[in-house]
Motif scaffolding. Structure first.
Motif, short mmCIF file in Angstrom:
data_model
loop_
_atom_site.label_atom_id
_atom_site.label_comp_id
_atom_site.label_asym_id
_atom_site.label_seq_id
_atom_site.Cartn_x
_atom_site.Cartn_y
_atom_site.Cartn_z
N ASN A 49 31.20 13.76 35.15
CA ASN A 49 31.35 14.44 34.01
C ASN A 49 30.85 14.08 32.70
O ASN A 49 29.98 13.17 32.73
CB ASN A 49 32.86 15.12 33.92
CG ASN A 49 33.59 13.83 33.32
OD1 ASN A 49 33.21 12.91 33.11
ND2 ASN A 49 34.76 14.29 33.04
N ASP A 50 30.91 14.75 31.59
CA ASP A 50 30.74 14.17 30.30
C ASP A 50 31.85 14.19 29.43
O ASP A 50 31.79 13.46 28.32
CB ASP A 50 29.60 15.17 29.52
CG ASP A 50 29.94 16.38 29.00
OD1 ASP A 50 31.08 16.70 29.21
OD2 ASP A 50 29.11 16.83 28.61
N ASP A 51 32.95 14.51 29.98
CA ASP A 51 34.38 14.34 28.99
C ASP A 51 34.83 13.04 29.36
O ASP A 51 35.92 12.67 28.65
CB ASP A 51 35.10 15.46 29.46
CG ASP A 51 34.55 16.92 29.14
OD1 ASP A 51 33.96 16.91 28.05
OD2 ASP A 51 34.97 17.90 29.75
N GLY A 52 34.39 12.27 30.38
CA GLY A 52 35.25 11.03 30.57
C GLY A 52 36.03 10.82 31.85
O GLY A 52 36.50 11.75 31.96
N ARG A 54 31.38 12.00 26.30
CA ARG A 54 30.02 11.87 26.03
C ARG A 54 29.51 13.25 26.12
O ARG A 54 28.20 13.63 26.20
CB ARG A 54 29.08 10.91 26.91
CG ARG A 54 29.69 9.53 26.84
CD ARG A 54 29.60 8.93 25.71
NE ARG A 54 28.24 8.86 25.19
CZ ARG A 54 27.47 7.98 25.25
NH1 ARG A 54 27.73 6.79 25.98
NH2 ARG A 54 26.10 7.87 24.68
N SER A 55 30.27 14.09 25.63
CA SER A 55 29.70 15.66 25.59
C SER A 55 28.60 15.85 24.71
O SER A 55 28.61 15.37 23.58
CB SER A 55 30.87 16.56 25.33
OG SER A 55 31.97 16.54 26.15
N GLY A 56 27.73 16.37 24.88
CA GLY A 56 26.41 16.73 24.19
C GLY A 56 25.43 15.57 24.44
O GLY A 56 24.25 15.49 23.63
N VAL A 72 35.34 19.20 35.84
CA VAL A 72 35.32 20.55 35.32
C VAL A 72 35.25 20.48 33.65
O VAL A 72 36.09 19.79 33.04
CB VAL A 72 36.33 21.43 35.74
CG1 VAL A 72 36.38 22.84 35.00
CG2 VAL A 72 36.37 21.63 37.22
N ASN A 73 34.10 20.78 33.04
CA ASN A 73 34.00 20.69 31.57
C ASN A 73 35.00 21.30 30.67
O ASN A 73 35.28 22.41 31.17
CB ASN A 73 32.59 20.97 31.22
CG ASN A 73 32.43 20.11 29.79
OD1 ASN A 73 32.36 19.32 29.57
ND2 ASN A 73 32.00 21.38 29.11
N ASP A 74 35.43 20.64 29.73
CA ASP A 74 36.35 21.46 28.85
C ASP A 74 35.57 21.88 27.83
O ASP A 74 35.08 21.61 26.65
CB ASP A 74 37.09 20.01 28.16
CG ASP A 74 38.34 20.54 27.11
OD1 ASP A 74 38.46 21.80 27.10
OD2 ASP A 74 38.86 19.91 26.68
N GLY A 82 26.02 17.49 28.89
CA GLY A 82 25.92 16.07 29.63
C GLY A 82 26.60 16.69 31.17
O GLY A 82 26.27 16.28 31.98
N THR A 83 27.33 17.78 31.38
CA THR A 83 27.75 18.19 32.43
C THR A 83 26.58 18.86 33.32
O THR A 83 26.56 18.42 34.41
CB THR A 83 28.91 19.42 32.18
OG1 THR A 83 29.87 19.09 31.30
CG2 THR A 83 29.50 19.89 33.48
N VAL A 84 25.73 19.59 32.65
CA VAL A 84 24.69 20.15 33.26
C VAL A 84 23.69 18.73 33.53
O VAL A 84 23.10 19.00 34.85
CB VAL A 84 23.96 21.38 32.67
CG1 VAL A 84 22.68 21.61 33.28
CG2 VAL A 84 24.98 22.42 32.48
MN MN Z 1 32.11 18.08 27.80
#
Ligand code: MN
Length: 253
Positions: free
Chosen positions: A7-10, A38-40, A91-93, A105-107
């Motif tokens: 994921n990108d939220d950690g 690390r979103s974005g 699942v991204n927030d 970052g999720t994609v």
């Molecule tokens: Mn995110």
């Protein structure tokens, strides 16, 4: 069946915990995720410092001070003595709709899985960041999509970008395939001051929806359906090739 989850939220985020638990009913799940939000991060790779991998207290969960792409790259390119069969991110927030996918970052985690030859799904809950209440809905949607993919494999070059309304599972109206819409340009940057009076800036919110009509991912989730957008990575503007050929005429004397 072995699924890599990232994921990108950690690695501590509620979305990845729910996803791991839901997919564990179908497969052996390994989590390799960033140590923090690390979103974005988009598709960035860390190339200037070595990457370290730490084991979390839970079994088969690892975290990396790095980007989502770092995590998937490591996991699929030699970190383990086994191969994964699929990559599922989220699942991204927060939603990843329309042009969000370029920064997401999720994609990116799913894209990296696809670059390395694996089927890949990115899942995002359409909620205001921090307020997501129904990650269990997102995780169940992911589980159904993975089960469907096992029954009916797709072309491995497809990446599925999935956006899920933030509602209890029984309130979902169903699944729809969509195209990406577009947003207006981003809101302005937000200026502030640091404690020493120096100017600092926050990147502003994403722009409002611009192309969000029927058939788009925006419209789909707004109507209570799960949006499933098949993505490809091919930045070439093929239709512009003839125009470019004539545009370049004469440039070399
Ligand atoms: Mn995110």
């Amino acid at each position: 069946m072995k699924i890599l989850v990232s994921n990108d939220d950690g690695f501590r985020s509620p979305g990845i915990r729910a996803l791991r638990e839901a997919l564990a009913t179908l497969a052996e799940v390994t989590v390799v995720a960033p140590d923090r939000n690390r979103s974005g991060a988009s598709n960035s790779l860390t190339l200037d410092v070595p990457l370290r991998v730490f084991a979390a207290p839970e079994p088969n969960v690892y975290f990396v001070p790095g980007t989502p792409t770092d995590c998937v790259h490591l996991a699929v390119s030699g970190l383990f003595d086994f191969e994964h069969d699929m990559v599922v991110a989220g699942v991204n927030d927060g939603p990843n709709l329309g042009d969000d996918v370029l920064y997401s970052g999720t994609v990116a985690a799913a894209v990296e899985g696809r670059f390395l030859g694996l089927p890949a799904i990115a899942t995002s809950l359409c909620t205001a960041p921090g307020s997501g209440a129904h990650f269990d809905t997102g995780a169940e949607v992911a589980r159904r999509l993975v089960a469907q993919l096992l029954r009916k494999p797709l072309d491995r070059t497809l990446i599925l970008n999935v956006n899920i309304p933030d509602v209890p599972i029984e309130q979902l109206r169903g699944f729809r395939t969509t195209r990406l819409g577009y947003r207006h340009r981003s809101e302005k940057i937000i200026p502030a001051q640091d404690p020493r009076g120096r100017p600092v800036y926050w990147v502003g919110p994403a722009g409002a929806e611009q192309d969000a009509g029927p058939g788009t991912d925006f419209d789909c989730v707004a109507n209570g359906y799960v949006s499933v957008t098949p993505l490809q990575i091919d930045f070439t503007r093929h239709a512009a090739l003839p125009v470019m050929a004539s545009w370049l005429e004469g440039i070399d004397g």
